[in-house]
Motif scaffolding. Sequence first.
Motif, mmCIF file in Angstrom:
data_model
loop_
_atom_site.group_PDB
_atom_site.id
_atom_site.type_symbol
_atom_site.label_atom_id
_atom_site.label_comp_id
_atom_site.label_asym_id
_atom_site.label_seq_id
_atom_site.Cartn_x
_atom_site.Cartn_y
_atom_site.Cartn_z
ATOM 1 N N ALA A 244 0.820 -1.137 -0.077
ATOM 2 C CA ALA A 244 -0.123 -0.034 0.058
ATOM 3 C C ALA A 244 0.886 1.286 0.031
ATOM 4 C CB ALA A 244 -1.030 0.200 1.296
ATOM 5 N N ARG A 245 2.165 1.194 -0.067
ATOM 6 C CA ARG A 245 3.126 2.360 -0.065
ATOM 7 C C ARG A 245 2.963 3.229 1.352
ATOM 8 N NH1 ARG A 245 5.797 2.478 -4.719
ATOM 9 N NH2 ARG A 245 4.999 1.302 -6.588
ATOM 10 N N VAL A 246 2.482 2.405 2.435
ATOM 11 C CA VAL A 246 2.526 3.238 3.524
ATOM 12 C C VAL A 246 3.762 3.091 4.650
ATOM 13 C CG1 VAL A 246 1.153 3.349 5.975
ATOM 14 C CG2 VAL A 246 0.007 2.948 3.608
ATOM 15 N N THR A 247 4.180 4.146 5.038
ATOM 16 C CA THR A 247 5.437 3.982 5.730
ATOM 17 C C THR A 247 5.120 3.428 7.270
ATOM 18 O OG1 THR A 247 5.290 6.238 6.577
ATOM 19 C CG2 THR A 247 6.592 5.983 4.595
ATOM 20 N N ARG A 248 6.044 3.051 7.838
ATOM 21 C CA ARG A 248 5.746 2.966 9.243
ATOM 22 C C ARG A 248 5.266 4.008 10.098
ATOM 23 N NH1 ARG A 248 10.833 -1.544 10.489
ATOM 24 N NH2 ARG A 248 9.513 -3.323 9.552
ATOM 25 N N GLU A 249 5.900 5.119 9.748
ATOM 26 C CA GLU A 249 5.454 6.519 10.663
ATOM 27 C C GLU A 249 4.143 6.779 10.422
ATOM 28 O OE1 GLU A 249 9.745 6.046 10.355
ATOM 29 O OE2 GLU A 249 8.337 5.821 8.776
ATOM 30 N N ASP A 250 3.745 6.433 9.015
ATOM 31 C CA ASP A 250 2.168 6.756 8.742
ATOM 32 C C ASP A 250 1.397 5.686 9.344
ATOM 33 O OD1 ASP A 250 2.788 9.057 7.268
ATOM 34 O OD2 ASP A 250 2.946 7.934 5.220
ATOM 35 N N ALA A 251 1.660 4.427 9.457
ATOM 36 C CA ALA A 251 1.021 3.451 9.986
ATOM 37 C C ALA A 251 0.792 3.701 11.520
ATOM 38 C CB ALA A 251 1.636 2.087 9.635
ATOM 39 N N ALA A 252 1.962 4.218 11.967
ATOM 40 C CA ALA A 252 1.864 4.500 13.659
ATOM 41 C C ALA A 252 1.073 5.833 14.012
ATOM 42 C CB ALA A 252 3.206 5.021 13.934
ATOM 43 N N SER A 253 0.941 6.525 13.063
ATOM 44 C CA SER A 253 -0.253 7.672 13.167
ATOM 45 C C SER A 253 -1.436 7.130 13.308
ATOM 46 C CB SER A 253 0.263 8.728 12.047
ATOM 47 O OG SER A 253 -0.369 8.374 10.949
ATOM 48 N N VAL A 254 -2.037 6.288 12.623
ATOM 49 C CA VAL A 254 -3.215 5.723 12.292
ATOM 50 C C VAL A 254 -3.448 4.989 13.748
ATOM 51 C CG1 VAL A 254 -4.686 3.815 11.449
ATOM 52 C CG2 VAL A 254 -3.192 5.168 9.895
ATOM 53 N N LYS B 180 -3.033 -7.142 18.456
ATOM 54 C CA LYS B 180 -4.176 -6.746 19.044
ATOM 55 C C LYS B 180 -5.149 -6.573 17.801
ATOM 56 C CE LYS B 180 -2.006 -4.263 22.961
ATOM 57 N NZ LYS B 180 -1.620 -2.974 23.699
ATOM 58 N N LEU B 181 -6.511 -6.926 18.017
ATOM 59 C CA LEU B 181 -7.374 -7.217 17.051
ATOM 60 C C LEU B 181 -7.830 -5.654 16.645
ATOM 61 C CD1 LEU B 181 -9.646 -10.186 18.326
ATOM 62 C CD2 LEU B 181 -7.995 -10.050 16.426
ATOM 63 N N PRO B 182 -8.099 -4.871 17.512
ATOM 64 C CA PRO B 182 -8.288 -3.552 17.145
ATOM 65 C C PRO B 182 -7.292 -2.793 16.244
ATOM 66 C CG PRO B 182 -8.834 -3.729 19.420
ATOM 67 C CD PRO B 182 -8.204 -4.926 19.062
ATOM 68 N N TYR B 183 -6.019 -2.909 16.784
ATOM 69 C CA TYR B 183 -4.881 -2.594 16.003
ATOM 70 C C TYR B 183 -4.782 -2.974 14.560
ATOM 71 C CZ TYR B 183 -2.659 0.106 19.860
ATOM 72 O OH TYR B 183 -2.140 0.804 21.146
ATOM 73 N N VAL B 184 -5.044 -4.473 14.442
ATOM 74 C CA VAL B 184 -5.149 -4.918 13.054
ATOM 75 C C VAL B 184 -6.039 -4.367 12.346
ATOM 76 C CG1 VAL B 184 -4.898 -7.167 11.666
ATOM 77 C CG2 VAL B 184 -3.748 -7.123 13.958
ATOM 78 N N GLY B 185 -7.238 -4.481 12.632
ATOM 79 C CA GLY B 185 -8.495 -3.826 12.024
ATOM 80 C C GLY B 185 -8.160 -2.365 11.582
ATOM 81 N N LEU B 186 -7.522 -1.509 12.182
ATOM 82 C CA LEU B 186 -7.407 -0.269 11.861
ATOM 83 C C LEU B 186 -6.054 -0.175 10.553
ATOM 84 C CD1 LEU B 186 -7.543 1.877 15.119
ATOM 85 C CD2 LEU B 186 -9.104 2.008 13.320
ATOM 86 N N LEU B 187 -5.208 -0.828 10.732
ATOM 87 C CA LEU B 187 -4.208 -0.925 9.790
ATOM 88 C C LEU B 187 -4.579 -1.903 8.528
ATOM 89 C CD1 LEU B 187 -1.182 -2.135 12.166
ATOM 90 C CD2 LEU B 187 -1.609 0.012 11.234
ATOM 91 N N LEU B 188 -5.247 -2.686 8.487
ATOM 92 C CA LEU B 188 -6.036 -3.372 7.288
ATOM 93 C C LEU B 188 -6.793 -2.238 6.609
ATOM 94 C CD1 LEU B 188 -6.831 -6.892 8.628
ATOM 95 C CD2 LEU B 188 -4.892 -6.332 7.327
ATOM 96 N N ARG B 189 -7.661 -1.414 7.296
ATOM 97 C CA ARG B 189 -8.405 -0.285 6.752
ATOM 98 C C ARG B 189 -7.393 0.588 5.963
ATOM 99 N NH1 ARG B 189 -11.416 1.351 10.706
ATOM 100 N NH2 ARG B 189 -12.502 -0.814 10.621
ATOM 101 N N ALA B 190 -6.443 1.001 6.660
ATOM 102 C CA ALA B 190 -5.533 2.002 6.144
ATOM 103 C C ALA B 190 -4.949 1.357 4.935
ATOM 104 C CB ALA B 190 -4.567 2.456 7.294
#
Length: 286
Positions: A28-38, A57-67
């Motif tokens: 998805a061309r998302v940096t770790r910094e951008d993923a961390a901000s999510v 953690k399930l909530p974290y994974v869900g948000l990242l998959l959406r991002a």
Amino acid sequence: MSETRTGTAPTVMRIVLGKRLGALREKARVTREDAASVLDVTPLTIRRMENSEVSLKLPYVGLLLRAYGVGEREAEEFIGLVKLANQPGWWHRYRDALPGWFSAFVSLEDDASLIRTYEPHYVPGLLQTEGYIRGVLEAGAHRDNGELERRVSLRVKRQQLLTKRQAPILWILMEEAVLRRPVGDPDVMRAQIDRLIEASTLPNVTLQIMPFRLGPHLGAFGPFHLFRFDINELPDIVYTENLTGAVYLDQRPDVAAYLEVLDNLSARAASVEETRDFLRVIRKEL
């Protein structure tokens, strides 16, 4: 999982999902910094999730998959796998007698398709008799007899791996010193050698002895294990341990160095047939 000395030990599935999560982020061309901000966390947390250094953690994974733009159906499947990965393995009930850093070893052992081992000191745990197990464990530190019995039980349970359906290939290189070092009385050692001879006839077990006459060699620095898996995302992993912890290596240059040693030693060691004859000679000497 390039190096782990302490902390929560991951299951094989969690290691795979961590790598998949990192691959989805990169796609998805998302940096770790951008993923961390999510998630409102530091980039270090994202790195640790992808390297299986923390639980997913399930909530974290869900948000990242959406991002990462993952579709709903694929995301649901991924979340389902995370739920499975977060469930404790069968060895979890032995956690009272199992060092945290060793739990990952049992998980790797349980899911590997190939296990290659170099052992200069003792018979590897998967081939030890119960009498030999007790002799080895009694020499170590344990709090009470209850803990000792739990550790014996765990090691015996692990041995079911060799006879299960789709059992892994086990290839062991063992120093002659292992057979010369008495563990328990002569009856214990005779039974242990009988067990090695029996195991050497299993279709998925290759056992080779490194006789003293071979002299010094590359593997003399200490025992180690190499695990290989029928999982595309999972590289070969090397395990070594010391008095207070363990190191798990999966970086290609590190693994390649250990693999080269194993190939070198297996070429120099006694053949399977010679090893079996060698074991019979040792047994007669006891």
